[in-house]
Scaffold this active site. Structure first.
Site, short mmCIF file in Angstrom:
data_model
loop_
_atom_site.label_atom_id
_atom_site.label_comp_id
_atom_site.label_asym_id
_atom_site.label_seq_id
_atom_site.Cartn_x
_atom_site.Cartn_y
_atom_site.Cartn_z
CB ILE A 131 4.84 3.63 -3.69
CG1 ILE A 131 4.77 2.23 -4.21
CG2 ILE A 131 4.52 3.83 -2.30
CD1 ILE A 131 5.96 1.41 -3.62
CB SER A 132 0.61 2.29 -7.25
OG SER A 132 0.42 3.38 -8.13
CB ALA A 133 -2.75 0.53 -3.62
#
Length: 297
Positions: A131-133
């Protein structure tokens, strides 16, 4: 890079200076003047300090925001709000609408149990995916905001745990249509459970939000054309089906490249031609087949 957790970005140096974001050394205080800090230095005979300075060309923002989470007290809702406010304070979030939707969708519902949900850092979600930042989610939401108005159609390719898909759904509302496509069935099952616990649950129930198992490189033709398309993994080149499924006047945001990657913004003009520009340098996991992903690319 195979075992690293990635999906973050770093801004080019000029925008960083323009935003006046402070730079940090690894073990002391903010450095007020970034102009001289062009390269990370581990040692210097002429330096009176033992500090190691961050390279602005490798700047991710993670250090800035990770250090702040311990000061956010109270419930998960308050911590999520604190994360958003911190991103606003540093100029990452500039849109009121993006701030509202990121406050409404609690990130903790979309990360694995026990994960530091409110750190500005990407994290593994299993199956060689991440999951992206939060700062990347904010960046993509802002780039797509004008194309996520009520009643519009949005496609999220590589929807993972469903966080950004839920944000899209809240922005386009029940009159719109939001589709998430993910080729790992277990992640789709996880994302459905996550959305059911979130503020986007009514949209899943009424059918305006849907999450599917599929090869996102092929898009999802059933509800095309789309006003907004987001891709959460790096493609070697922009997939043609996604451009074909983009509505005239619509926008596609996609990371492109292998070792060196850039976040591309693709706008389809009313005559069907496309304009492509580079927003920032990034590092994402590859957009590939399910089989290649499961064996580690």
């Amino acid at each position: 890079m195979r075992n690293s957790v990635v999906a973050y970005s770093f801004r080019h140096f000029p925008p960083l200076m323009h935003r006046s974001l402070p730079l940090f050394c690894l073990n002391c205080h903010p450095v007020p003047s970034p102009s001289a800090l062009l390269f990370k230095t581990s040692s210097s005979s002429s330096s009176s300090s033992s500090c190691t300075l961050l390279n602005p060309f490798n700047f991710t923002g993670n250090y800035l925001f990770r250090k702040m989470e311990r000061y956010w007290s109270g419930s998960g809702v308050n911590k999520n709000k604190g994360m958003v406010e911190h991103l606003q304070r540093y100029g990452v979030i500039q849109s009121k609408k993006v701030a509202e939707v990121m406050e409404t969708v609690d990130r903790a519902l979309f990360v694995p149990d026990g994960s530091p949900a409110y750190e500005d850092s990407p994290m593994s979600i299993g199956f060689n995916a991440t999951i992206s930042a939060p700062h990347m989610h904010a960046t993509c939401l802002q780039l797509l905001e004008k194309h996520l108005q009520p009643g519009m159609h949005a496609l999220d390719v590589g929807s993972g745990t469903g966080y950004l898909t839920a944000c899209f759904a809240l922005m386009v509302g029940p009159q719109g249509r939001t589709i998430g496509v993910e080729h790992i069935p277990e992640l789709v099952a996880m994302s459905l459970k996550n959305v059911e616990k979130s503020a986007a649950a009514p949209l899943l129930k009424d059918g305006s939000l849907a999450l599917h198992v599929g090869d996102g490189r092929e898009g999802w033709p059933e509800f095309a054309p789309y006003d907004a398309i987001h891709v959460g993994a790096a493609a070697p080149e922009i997939p043609k089906p996604l451009i074909e499924q983009l509505k005239p006047g619509g926008r596609l945001v996609i990371p492109v490249g292998n070792i060196f990657q850039e976040l591309k913004v693709v706008d389809k003009n009313e005559d069907g031609s496309v304009t492509v520009r580079t927003e920032t340098s990034v590092r994402y996991v590859p957009l590939t087949s399910r089989e290649a992903q499961l064996r580690g690319y």
